[in-house]
Design an enzyme around this catalytic site. Structure first.
Site, mmCIF file in Angstrom:
data_model
loop_
_atom_site.group_PDB
_atom_site.id
_atom_site.type_symbol
_atom_site.label_atom_id
_atom_site.label_comp_id
_atom_site.label_asym_id
_atom_site.label_seq_id
_atom_site.Cartn_x
_atom_site.Cartn_y
_atom_site.Cartn_z
ATOM 1 N N SER A 1 8.861 -7.792 10.510
ATOM 2 C CA SER A 1 7.811 -9.046 10.684
ATOM 3 C C SER A 1 8.274 -10.035 9.273
ATOM 4 O O SER A 1 8.145 -10.983 9.532
ATOM 5 C CB SER A 1 6.205 -8.800 10.408
ATOM 6 N N LYS B 1 3.387 -9.916 3.599
ATOM 7 C CA LYS B 1 3.564 -10.901 4.121
ATOM 8 C C LYS B 1 3.647 -12.103 3.191
ATOM 9 O O LYS B 1 3.346 -11.887 1.882
ATOM 10 C CB LYS B 1 2.294 -11.518 5.256
#
Lengths: 152, 169
Positions: B38, B91
């Site tokens: 990701s 993230k």
């Protein structure tokens, strides 16, 4: 030299225990009356406020039960910590106050409410909180001496 | 007698160093593996499989930032997943409290509430992030990623990257 070393080691042991296993926390305010601070709480008289033992083993597995009193970071101000009671866990249905709606607590969240509902900012204001915000579970009152013990 | 006191001293030193290491790891900095794609190409640009954990990037996570919780947009952070507190997610922060963010697939804009932030993976096509679970409370953040430390060819500083076109001004 040997003495400094001992002091340093014991300081480190104390720090590690406080970070990972258990620490003593000062309860401010009346949102958990009468479980905590049944004699009232003012900003001046912090030595009459309750001090409680907070255990952190529960964070390893995050196994919480209904009725656990937990310390958690406020979702709207991460620098503030709150102490409230878990009244519902993920998957439970909760009915919103003042309406006939009910909603389901999402995965990984819980619903926290102060024992003194009239004077408590809790999930009824900021909604369910992610379990990741919890910093420990309250097990005993350790101060003042007349309220010592009392497994919560 | 001499051997016993030697062993005892050795055990004491070992214990103290272990404790120092533990305290540093809890409070200041630790090294964590990054799984999944990701955050490609920032992390795991060579792919990531559940078996190939030797080739996954390992990053240095600093925790000084937690003292004051001063984050900037573009910081890469490690946080507890809001839907499964046992999982840690890596993230990038794209918006802070008070910022407005464009909602994907609609023309709405959302204001990030106080004490929350918006996180997205660099590889938008393959990332479960705030676009799915909404803004996250800053209290879930466990540290900030500063450097990649493994594998050696990926060693280096992780730069703060301000995202293009997500903030609604």
């Amino acid at each position: 030299m040997e003495f400094c070393y001992e002091v340093f080691t014991f300081g480190l042991i104390g720090l590690t225990i406080s970070d990972r296993y258990a620490s003593v926390v000062h309860v401010q305010g009346l949102s958990m009356f009468p479980s905590f601070n049944p004699y009232g709480s003012t900003s001046m008289a912090s030595f009459t406020d309750d001090y409680v033992l907070v255990e952190k083993w529960c964070l390893e597995k995050y196994k919480f039960s209904h009725g656990d009193i937990v310390v958690f970071c406020s979702p709207s101000d991460h620098k503030k910590k709150y102490i409230k009671r878990i009244t519902a866990l993920a998957g439970d249905w909760i009915s919103t106050p003042y309406s006939y709606d009910s909603f389901k607590i999402p995965d990984g969240h819980c619903w926290v409410v102060g024992d003194n509902s009239a004077s408590s900012v809790d999930s009824r204001s900021f909604g369910p909180i992610p379990l990741g915000l919890i910093r420990g579970k309250v097990t005993h009152t350790v101060w003042p001496p007349q309220r010592f013990g009392g497994a919560v | 007698m001499g051997t016993r006191s030697f062993l005892w001293n050795f055990a004491k030193k070992y214990f103290t160093f272990g404790l120092i290491g533990l305290t540093i790891s809890d409070r200041y900095a630790s090294i964590v593996p990054v799984r999944g794609l990701s955050m490609a190409p920032t992390f795991n640009s060579h792919g990531s499989t559940s078996m190939g954990s030797l080739t996954d990037n390992y990053v240095l996570v600093e925790k000084w930032c937690l003292e004051k919780y001063k984050f900037s947009p573009g910081d890469v952070v490690v946080f507890c997943s809001p839907s499964d507190h046992r999982k840690s997610i890596v993230k990038r922060i794209t918006a802070l409290p008070g910022d407005w963010i464009n909602m994907p697939y609609s023309s709405d804009a959302l204001k990030i509430p106080e004490g929350h932030c918006w996180v997205e993976g660099d590889n938008s096509a393959s990332s479960v992030d705030s676009r799915s679970f909404g803004p996250i409370p800053l209290g879930l953040v466990r540290g900030r990623v500063t450097h990649i430390v493994w594998p050696p060819q990926a060693f280096g500083k992780v730069e703060r990257k301000t995202p293009q076109g997500r903030l609604s001004l």
